[in-house]
Design a protein around this motif. Structure first.
Motif, mmCIF file in Angstrom:
data_model
loop_
_atom_site.group_PDB
_atom_site.id
_atom_site.type_symbol
_atom_site.label_atom_id
_atom_site.label_comp_id
_atom_site.label_asym_id
_atom_site.label_seq_id
_atom_site.Cartn_x
_atom_site.Cartn_y
_atom_site.Cartn_z
ATOM 1 N N LEU A 38 -5.657 -1.241 -4.079
ATOM 2 C CA LEU A 38 -4.693 -1.785 -3.120
ATOM 3 C C LEU A 38 -4.342 -0.763 -2.046
ATOM 4 N N GLU A 39 -4.095 0.461 -2.475
ATOM 5 C CA GLU A 39 -3.718 1.510 -1.526
ATOM 6 C C GLU A 39 -4.852 1.790 -0.539
ATOM 7 N N LYS A 40 -6.066 1.837 -1.042
ATOM 8 C CA LYS A 40 -7.213 2.136 -0.181
ATOM 9 C C LYS A 40 -7.543 0.955 0.734
ATOM 10 N N GLN A 41 -7.471 -0.254 0.189
ATOM 11 C CA GLN A 41 -7.785 -1.444 0.979
ATOM 12 C C GLN A 41 -6.867 -1.559 2.193
ATOM 13 N N ALA A 42 -5.613 -1.159 2.008
ATOM 14 C CA ALA A 42 -4.631 -1.247 3.100
ATOM 15 C C ALA A 42 -4.947 -0.270 4.236
ATOM 16 N N GLU A 43 -5.638 0.826 3.921
ATOM 17 C CA GLU A 43 -5.870 1.877 4.913
ATOM 18 C C GLU A 43 -7.268 1.882 5.513
ATOM 19 N N LEU A 44 -8.169 1.104 4.922
ATOM 20 C CA LEU A 44 -9.573 1.182 5.335
ATOM 21 C C LEU A 44 -10.031 -0.091 6.047
ATOM 22 N N PRO A 45 -11.200 -0.059 6.710
ATOM 23 C CA PRO A 45 -11.648 -1.207 7.508
ATOM 24 C C PRO A 45 -11.750 -2.511 6.713
ATOM 25 N N ASP A 46 -11.515 -3.614 7.413
ATOM 26 C CA ASP A 46 -11.478 -4.938 6.790
ATOM 27 C C ASP A 46 -12.832 -5.422 6.303
ATOM 28 N N ASP A 47 -13.908 -4.849 6.840
ATOM 29 C CA ASP A 47 -15.226 -5.362 6.432
ATOM 30 C C ASP A 47 -15.781 -4.679 5.179
#
Length: 224
Positions: A53-62
């Motif tokens: 969750l933490e990484k998904q929020a900070e990294l590109p959507d693709d």
């Protein structure tokens, strides 16, 4: 060696260029994931929901996020909106929860059934009887918001390549058997996730379509 050098080395040793590389980014910093992303990697695997969750929020959507660890039912709701593939599904109870949370966010979530192939008690997974119960039961047909896309397995952690190869070969045979039989509508046997940093070449030779590689890309993990 750098992440770039490691990735080049891995790709040069791939026996099957069609096999998908999932970069296992657990415990790795955002900077390391960005570096792999900039080198063309889009599939990343995490084994803890909070970290994903933490990484998904900070990294590109693709980025395509793969849940590769043991997933608890009460954590499914957090990743249901975005998770690309859940690798280690080992119970009907978990499938039902994934289906429930997928329905809430209007998604069909692809899953892999984890099969127990190792000689170690610490590994999770279904045995063939439990797998058959899921496939043949009435309840699986009612789960419209999941797609069983294939199987996943983890070989015994050993230097004995004969044991590892035998375990992967057995899983591939099971995968092939399932592909050739009538299955519920929400099954589509196309992915076989097996192979990690120490055994991905054997896994590819034995039919893997997807390998999960962490240490060989990023170096040793920091668990602090």
């Amino acid at each position: 060696m750098s992440i770039k050098e490691n990735l080049n080395k891995i790709k040069n040793t791939f026996s099957n260029p069609q096999c998908l590389l999932v970069a296992v980014s657990k415990t790795q910093p955002i900077s390391a994931i960005k570096e792999a992303y900039d080198l063309g990697i889009r599939d990343f695997g995490e084994n803890k929901v909070q970290e994903m969750l933490e990484k998904q929020a900070e990294l590109p959507d693709d980025i395509r996020w793969h849940m590769i660890g043991h997933l608890q039912s009460n954590k499914v709701k957090y990743i249901a909106p975005f998770v690309h593939l859940i690798h280690g599904v080992d119970s009907l109870k978990l499938l039902k929860e994934i289906n429930k949370q997928a329905e809430k966010v209007n998604r069909i979530i692809p899953c892999l059934l984890q099969i127990y192939i190792a000689k170690e008690e610490s590994k999770f997974g279904l045995d063939e009887n439990e797998l058959e119960e899921i496939i043949s039961g009435n309840e699986i047909q009612e789960l419209k918001n999941i797609k069983i896309s294939g199987l996943m397995g983890m070989a015994t952690y050993t230097d004995d390549t004969i044991i590892v190869r035998k375990e992967f070969r057995g899983l591939y045979q099971l995968f092939t058997t399932l592909k050739n039989r009538m299955l519920p509508q929400n099954f589509e046997m196309k992915e076989l996730s097996m192979g990690m940093s120490g055994d991905y070449n054997i896994a590819q030779e034995e039919g893997s379509t997807m390998v999960r590689i962490g240490t060989a890309i990023f170096g040793e993990r920091n668990y602090k």
